[in-house]
Design a protein around this motif. Structure first.
Motif, PDB file in Angstrom:
ATOM      1  N   GLU A  75       0.913  -1.418  -0.078  1.00 33.41           N
ATOM      2  CA  GLU A  75      -0.234   0.138   0.179  1.00 33.41           C
ATOM      3  C   GLU A  75       1.138   1.393  -0.028  1.00 33.41           C
ATOM      4  N   LYS A  97       1.034  -2.099  -7.997  1.00 34.12           N
ATOM      5  CA  LYS A  97      -0.347  -1.340  -8.499  1.00 34.12           C
ATOM      6  C   LYS A  97      -1.731  -1.779  -7.520  1.00 34.12           C
ATOM      7  N   ASP A  98      -2.018  -2.509  -7.534  1.00 35.50           N
ATOM      8  CA  ASP A  98      -3.617  -2.533  -6.962  1.00 35.50           C
ATOM      9  C   ASP A  98      -3.829  -1.680  -5.719  1.00 35.50           C
ATOM     10  N   HIS A  99      -2.727  -1.758  -4.533  1.00 38.11           N
ATOM     11  CA  HIS A  99      -3.162  -0.772  -3.304  1.00 38.11           C
ATOM     12  C   HIS A  99      -2.033   0.204  -3.158  1.00 38.11           C
ATOM     13  N   GLN A 128      -0.159   1.870 -14.637  1.00 36.81           N
ATOM     14  CA  GLN A 128      -0.472   2.941 -13.801  1.00 36.81           C
ATOM     15  C   GLN A 128       1.147   4.001 -12.705  1.00 36.81           C
TER      16      GLN A 128
END
Length: 279
Positions: A75, A97-99, A128
């Motif tokens: 994160e 990428k996700d968090h 991203q």
């Protein structure tokens, strides 16, 4: 009445403490639960987005151990400095990428264009990533001030010494990091018995010299690791004679392949939480 009051108060306190002791606190446990970090990091390192040539260097660069030592989390907002061809970017981008969020502070020029083309070629992995420019002293906004949890730089500081602008780089790192943010550095480690060449023409930097440069910018050393040490490297040659560069070509190739990649320091610094602590 006063006696009864004094008796009831301790009973109330005991009852309250008992309730607190047996009450579950899932939110606190979740806040400190980083059990998913290692599997996610290992998955990014093993992922198909990495080239086989890059994976072959893991035995020298130890990405899992190195990033774990720095304390990276999925994160986090992370800034990678001078990513080159993107060796670590192939790991950091899918991991964050996700968090999290990944800034790549490139140095401009033809190399930066090649790197950006790499990112554009695989938007599923790199879509991203935010690319910024780091060209001291004019361009040093590598991320919004105070936004980064971590700044990472791998085998770059020795190059900056030759240009005399190392101080500008460290100032940029300090400005981008939050109070309590982490600066992680690996670089070719010079023989401590030899004086430091101020321009590091052989590519090696003394560990104490590196620590001093970071501390002059306001950072505090949190720890040093031998994860990337190589005792076979006697550091009596330019670092570029070793793999992966092997600048001498076939000359003494077997000798330098037997040594492997360079002996490296791995240092973890923190930006102090208050200005007063930084002085």
């Amino acid at each position: 009445m006063q006696l009864k009051h004094r008796i009831r108060f301790p009973l109330f306190v005991l009852l309250t403490l008992s309730i607190v002791a047996i009450s579950p606190m899932p939110s606190a446990r979740a806040a400190h639960d980083d059990s998913g970090t290692q599997p996610a990091l290992a998955a990014a390192i093993a992922g198909p987005q990495r080239s086989e040539a890059n994976k072959a260097r893991d035995k020298y660069r130890h990405p899992l151990e190195t990033l774990t030592f720095f304390g990276i989390k999925p994160e986090m907002t992370v800034v990678e400095i001078s990513p080159g061809a993107g060796w670590y970017t192939e790991i950091l981008a899918p991991f964050l990428k996700d968090h999290g969020k990944l800034y790549e502070a490139a140095g401009g020029g033809a190399g930066a264009k090649t790197f950006e083309d790499k990112l554009k070629a695989d938007p599923a992995v790199y879509g991203q990533v935010i690319v910024t420019t780091l060209k001291p002293p004019a361009e040093t906004d590598i991320a919004p001030a105070g936004a980064a949890d971590m700044v990472l730089t791998f085998r770059n500081v020795h190059d900056w010494l030759a240009h005399g602008n190392t101080e500008d780089y460290f100032k940029a790192f300090y400005r981008a990091l939050k109070p309590g943010g982490i600066l992680g550095i690996t670089d070719h480690r010079a023989d401590p018995s030899q004086p430091q060449d101020p321009i590091a023409k052989n590519g090696y930097v003394r560990q104490d010299y590196m620590v001093r440069m970071a501390e002059q910018a306001g950072f505090k050393l949190m720890g040093a690791s031998e994860i990337n040490a190589n005792p076979k490297d006697l550091r009596d040659h330019p670092v570029w004679y070793l793999p992966p560069t092997l600048r001498q070509g076939e000359k003494d190739r077997a000798k330098y392949l037997a040594i492997g990649e360079s002996d490296r320091m791995t240092l973890k610094f923190i930006k102090p939480a208050t200005v007063a602590q930084a002085h």
